[in-house]
Write a protein that holds these residues in place. Structure first.
Motif, PDB file in Angstrom:
ATOM      1  N   MET A 261       2.623 -15.365   0.019  1.00 11.93           N
ATOM      2  CA  MET A 261       3.103 -14.502   1.092  1.00 11.93           C
ATOM      3  C   MET A 261       1.923 -13.686   1.616  1.00 11.93           C
ATOM      4  N   GLN A 262       1.717 -13.698   2.898  1.00 15.20           N
ATOM      5  CA  GLN A 262       0.631 -12.951   3.524  1.00 15.20           C
ATOM      6  C   GLN A 262       1.118 -11.560   3.926  1.00 15.20           C
ATOM      7  N   LEU A 263       0.578 -10.536   3.288  1.00 17.37           N
ATOM      8  CA  LEU A 263       0.944  -9.162   3.613  1.00 17.37           C
ATOM      9  C   LEU A 263       0.200  -8.679   4.847  1.00 17.37           C
ATOM     10  N   GLN A 264       0.803  -7.699   5.505  1.00 19.11           N
ATOM     11  CA  GLN A 264       0.198  -7.024   6.650  1.00 19.11           C
ATOM     12  C   GLN A 264       0.295  -5.527   6.399  1.00 19.11           C
ATOM     13  N   LEU A 265      -0.614  -4.793   7.006  1.00 24.38           N
ATOM     14  CA  LEU A 265      -0.590  -3.341   6.954  1.00 24.38           C
ATOM     15  C   LEU A 265      -0.164  -2.861   8.334  1.00 24.38           C
ATOM     16  N   GLN A 266       0.990  -2.196   8.420  1.00 26.33           N
ATOM     17  CA  GLN A 266       1.476  -1.698   9.701  1.00 26.33           C
ATOM     18  C   GLN A 266       1.650  -0.189   9.641  1.00 26.33           C
ATOM     19  N   VAL A 267       1.396   0.458  10.766  1.00 19.41           N
ATOM     20  CA  VAL A 267       1.566   1.909  10.861  1.00 19.41           C
ATOM     21  C   VAL A 267       3.026   2.249  10.575  1.00 19.41           C
ATOM     22  N   MET A 268       3.234   3.262   9.769  1.00 20.98           N
ATOM     23  CA  MET A 268       4.559   3.692   9.364  1.00 20.98           C
ATOM     24  C   MET A 268       5.312   4.331  10.531  1.00 20.98           C
ATOM     25  N   THR A 269       6.587   3.995  10.662  1.00 24.15           N
ATOM     26  CA  THR A 269       7.442   4.633  11.666  1.00 24.15           C
ATOM     27  C   THR A 269       7.946   5.961  11.109  1.00 24.15           C
ATOM     28  N   LYS A 270       8.525   6.777  11.966  1.00 26.88           N
ATOM     29  CA  LYS A 270       9.086   8.067  11.540  1.00 26.88           C
ATOM     30  C   LYS A 270      10.168   7.863  10.478  1.00 26.88           C
ATOM     31  N   GLN A 271      11.047   6.885  10.684  1.00 31.70           N
ATOM     32  CA  GLN A 271      12.111   6.618   9.720  1.00 31.70           C
ATOM     33  C   GLN A 271      11.525   6.162   8.381  1.00 31.70           C
ATOM     34  N   GLN A 272      10.531   5.267   8.419  1.00 38.99           N
ATOM     35  CA  GLN A 272       9.889   4.816   7.194  1.00 38.99           C
ATOM     36  C   GLN A 272       9.190   5.974   6.488  1.00 38.99           C
ATOM     37  N   PHE A 273       8.569   6.863   7.283  1.00 37.55           N
ATOM     38  CA  PHE A 273       7.900   8.025   6.707  1.00 37.55           C
ATOM     39  C   PHE A 273       8.905   8.909   5.968  1.00 37.55           C
ATOM     40  N   ASN A 274      10.051   9.160   6.569  1.00 36.03           N
ATOM     41  CA  ASN A 274      11.067  10.001   5.926  1.00 36.03           C
ATOM     42  C   ASN A 274      11.541   9.391   4.611  1.00 36.03           C
ATOM     43  N   GLU A 275      11.742   8.066   4.576  1.00 33.26           N
ATOM     44  CA  GLU A 275      12.142   7.378   3.344  1.00 33.26           C
ATOM     45  C   GLU A 275      11.023   7.462   2.304  1.00 33.26           C
TER      46      GLU A 275
END
Length: 161
Positions: free
Chosen positions: A1-15
């Protein structure tokens, strides 16, 4: 599985923030640094101090490790640090690096760290640091395997044992 690094969204940040405050409190208790009754509150205060503007706090970078088929394998929080010994060379510090439990011990930790290394270079940094709790032997092994070396070791002994 190839991982990626993506900027966190506001919802992801809260979690992320909610889960990491809890995890940080547990680690402090497990390492006998804080009393369990105060741990959650103290952890929340620490995170508030470190992130006064939350996701938008200056020189803090938040990412999720993901793939095309899976939204989140883990979280990454990076922050610029200025070392008193080398004030002209700020470096990037991994404030938090977490692979979700169901994806641990499958190589995602190494793959994700490689992405972090690449991102740190893209951001213009030459060095990367981190902290790992003494009881977290699994993380220590991973970090040493990925080229991190101990620069300071703080040790503590209880005299009441």
């Amino acid at each position: 599985m190839q991982l990626q690094l993506q900027v966190m969204t506001k919802q992801q940040f809260n979690e992320f923030l909610r889960s990491q405050i809890h995890e940080y409190a547990q680690q402090k208790v497990a390492n006998k640094l804080w009393h369990p009754d105060q741990a959650q509150q103290r952890a929340a205060e620490d995170f508030q101090m470190l992130l006064p503007q939350g996701l938008d706090t200056y020189h803090n970078y938040f990412y999720v490790l993901c793939s095309k088929s899976q939204p989140i394998y883990g979280y990454v929080w990076l922050a610029e640090v200025v070392d008193g010994d080398q004030p002209d060379e700020p470096y990037l510090f991994i404030n938090d690096y977490a692979i979700l439990p169901k994806y641990q011990n499958q190589g995602y930790g190494q793959q994700g760290l490689q992405l972090v290394f690449e991102q740190a270079k893209k951001l213009g940094y030459q060095h990367l640091g981190l902290h790992v709790f003494g009881k977290n032997q699994i993380a220590q092994h991973l970090y040493q395997k990925m080229g991190f070396i101990p620069t300071d070791i703080v040790m503590k002994k209880s005299l009441s044992d």
